[in-house]
Design a protein around this motif. Structure first.
Motif, PDB file in Angstrom:
ATOM      1  N   VAL A  91       0.847  -1.200   0.000  1.00 47.27           N
ATOM      2  CA  VAL A  91       0.000   0.000   0.000  1.00 47.27           C
ATOM      3  C   VAL A  91       0.883   1.252   0.000  1.00 47.27           C
ATOM      4  O   VAL A  91       0.684   2.180  -0.792  1.00 47.27           O
ATOM      5  N   ALA A  92       1.899   1.238   0.877  1.00 42.33           N
ATOM      6  CA  ALA A  92       2.771   2.424   0.984  1.00 42.33           C
ATOM      7  C   ALA A  92       3.506   2.684  -0.333  1.00 42.33           C
ATOM      8  O   ALA A  92       3.613   3.836  -0.771  1.00 42.33           O
TER       9      ALA A  92
ATOM     10  N   ARG B 182      -7.736   2.364  -9.859  1.00 40.48           N
ATOM     11  CA  ARG B 182      -8.618   1.217 -10.076  1.00 40.48           C
ATOM     12  C   ARG B 182      -8.161  -0.013  -9.284  1.00 40.48           C
ATOM     13  O   ARG B 182      -8.968  -0.804  -8.817  1.00 40.48           O
ATOM     14  N   THR B 183      -6.847  -0.191  -9.174  1.00 41.10           N
ATOM     15  CA  THR B 183      -6.319  -1.466  -8.693  1.00 41.10           C
ATOM     16  C   THR B 183      -6.032  -1.526  -7.199  1.00 41.10           C
ATOM     17  O   THR B 183      -6.211  -2.580  -6.582  1.00 41.10           O
TER      18      THR B 183
ATOM     19  N   GLN C 189      -7.543  -8.403  -2.118  1.00 40.95           N
ATOM     20  CA  GLN C 189      -6.967  -9.671  -2.610  1.00 40.95           C
ATOM     21  C   GLN C 189      -5.463  -9.503  -2.865  1.00 40.95           C
ATOM     22  O   GLN C 189      -5.026  -9.385  -4.013  1.00 40.95           O
ATOM     23  N   PRO C 190      -4.662  -9.523  -1.806  1.00 41.94           N
ATOM     24  CA  PRO C 190      -3.224  -9.252  -1.969  1.00 41.94           C
ATOM     25  C   PRO C 190      -2.491 -10.275  -2.835  1.00 41.94           C
ATOM     26  O   PRO C 190      -1.438  -9.967  -3.388  1.00 41.94           O
ATOM     27  N   ASP C 191      -3.037 -11.491  -2.977  1.00 39.53           N
ATOM     28  CA  ASP C 191      -2.324 -12.512  -3.756  1.00 39.53           C
ATOM     29  C   ASP C 191      -2.691 -12.500  -5.236  1.00 39.53           C
ATOM     30  O   ASP C 191      -2.178 -13.319  -6.003  1.00 39.53           O
TER      31      ASP C 191
ATOM     32  N   TRP D 273      -3.749  -7.890 -10.185  1.00 40.56           N
ATOM     33  CA  TRP D 273      -3.624  -6.569  -9.533  1.00 40.56           C
ATOM     34  C   TRP D 273      -2.143  -6.223  -9.357  1.00 40.56           C
ATOM     35  O   TRP D 273      -1.736  -5.072  -9.491  1.00 40.56           O
ATOM     36  N   ARG D 274      -1.355  -7.258  -9.019  1.00 44.26           N
ATOM     37  CA  ARG D 274       0.088  -7.024  -8.846  1.00 44.26           C
ATOM     38  C   ARG D 274       0.713  -6.525 -10.153  1.00 44.26           C
ATOM     39  O   ARG D 274       1.553  -5.635 -10.160  1.00 44.26           O
TER      40      ARG D 274
END
Ligand SMILES: [Fe+2]
Length: 379
Positions: free
Chosen positions: A194-195, A230-231, A238-240, A244-245
């Motif tokens: 996030v940071a 958006r992401t 959903q960090p995994d 999005w990654r």
């Protein structure tokens, strides 16, 4: 004038590790010794990095773990001592912004030896490294998505002892190549994700309004802001999720491209004392003033409607809401008071907020009195 220059050969996506060997063969076939800087925790054992490690196994490679955060002059001295007499011809940096910044500094300072942190400080502040005829080439493989260091030509070195932050800067500090493997960012703790995304959001937005902005950099900025907008909320859920990654890794490179030509402005300039004096993570320290600085700059924005649109916002209040919502979604406080800042401390922050080449890139001057009021409103 609309000019753009960035010499870094960027490869993006999981298949790009395969092209590492080709690059090596083409450009570095004759070199013998490689300095490999990694962020530690066995990152070099990641599956997606095996083509890179296989290529490096053919060379004499010295591996140094750079586990520090925000390298300072003493850290640079320690790294130089750890490397000792190993005469590297290329640096490969696998890690976040701190690892890549260390690679840049070790590129600029390779030919000199130092006995004390004071000598390192002097070498950096005097900019004598710029007289070096040769900088060691380096390759960046970021494991975070936000810093953009793999496509910029400067590094930050901190100096808590002197309450300062220095920039090691030279056109020759651009990486020879950057390999962006979004899989590497999946293991990043969510707070760091996030940071760093907020850091990239600031790079893109500040590049948009920098006094050095132009029609080319603004395209990179808008693309980056829209992707992050958006992401990032989806990634927090959903960090995994690799999609999005990928989007955030791409946004980070696009933002990096934008500010590689414009540098940053007031938000980053104000962030340095927030990090130095209160230990606030870089991306949070930069983004905590983003909406306030945007409000301040509003009348000077070129095509403000496009910037608002990228933020998915109809007006400044909605930009403010978007940023606060990101903070809330992850449970971060957007109040400076929660990070230990007090009314009494604000004067000191203000006095350290005017970094040359950053604050003066802001399109609208911010007087110390205005900045003090802005920071008090964020307590
Ligand atoms: Fe930054």
């Amino acid at each position: 004038m609309n000019q753009f220059y960035n010499p870094v050969a960027v490869s993006f996506g999981s298949a790009s590790a395969e092209s590492f060997a080709n690059l090596f063969e083409k450009r570095y076939a004759d070199i013998k010794r490689v300095l490999l800087l990694t962020r530690g925790a066995g990152v070099e054992k990641s599956d997606c990095l095996q083509p890179v490690m296989n290529t490096l196994s053919l060379k004499e490679t010295s591996v140094i773990e750079v586990t520090l955060n925000n390298p300072n002059v003493a850290d640079i001295l320690k790294l130089k001592q750890e490397i000792g007499s190993f005469d590297y011809e290329l640096i490969v940096a696998i890690g976040g912004g701190s690892v890549m910044d260390a690679a840049k500094v070790l590129s600029a300072l390779q030919s000199k030896t130092y006995q004390t942190a004071a000598e390192v400080r002097e070498a950096i502040t005097s900019e004598r490294y710029r007289e070096e005829p040769h900088f060691t080439p380096w390759i960046g493989i970021p494991t975070t998505s936000g810093t953009g260091s793999e496509v910029t030509s400067w590094a930050t070195v901190w100096d808590e002892e002197h309450g300062s932050k220095y920039s090691v800067s030279d056109e020759r500090l651009y990486a020879s190549a950057a390999f962006i493997l979004p899989e590497l960012t999946v293991t990043m703790p969510l707070r760091l994700s996030v940071a760093t995304a907020l850091d990239a959001l600031c790079h893109a937005t500040e590049a948009y309004w920098s006094v050095h902005t132009n029609a080319i950099t603004r395209v990179y900025s808008l693309e980056a802001i829209e992707r992050i907008r958006r992401t990032l909320p989806l990634l927090i859920e959903q960090p995994d999720n690799l999609v999005w990654r990928e989007q955030l890794s791409l946004a980070s490179v696009l933002a990096g491209m934008a500010f590689s030509n414009t540098r940053t402005t007031a938000c980053h300039s104000i962030s340095y004392p927030l990090t130095m004096l209160y230990g606030i993570d870089h991306g949070i320290a930069a983004s905590i003033t983003l909406a306030s600085v945007m409000r301040h700059n509003l009348d000077a924005l070129i095509e403000p409607d496009k910037l608002m649109h990228a933020f998915g916002a109809a007006d400044m209040d909605e930009v403010d809401d978007f940023i606060r919502n990101i903070y809330n979604l992850y449970g971060l406080s957007s109040s400076l008071g929660q990070y230990g800042v007090t009314v009494e401390g604000i004067r000191n922050i203000v006095s350290h907020s005017y970094t040359k080449g950053r604050m003066d890139n802001n399109p609208v001057e911010i007087s110390p009195e205005e900045l003090e009021r802005m920071l008090v409103s964020l307590l």
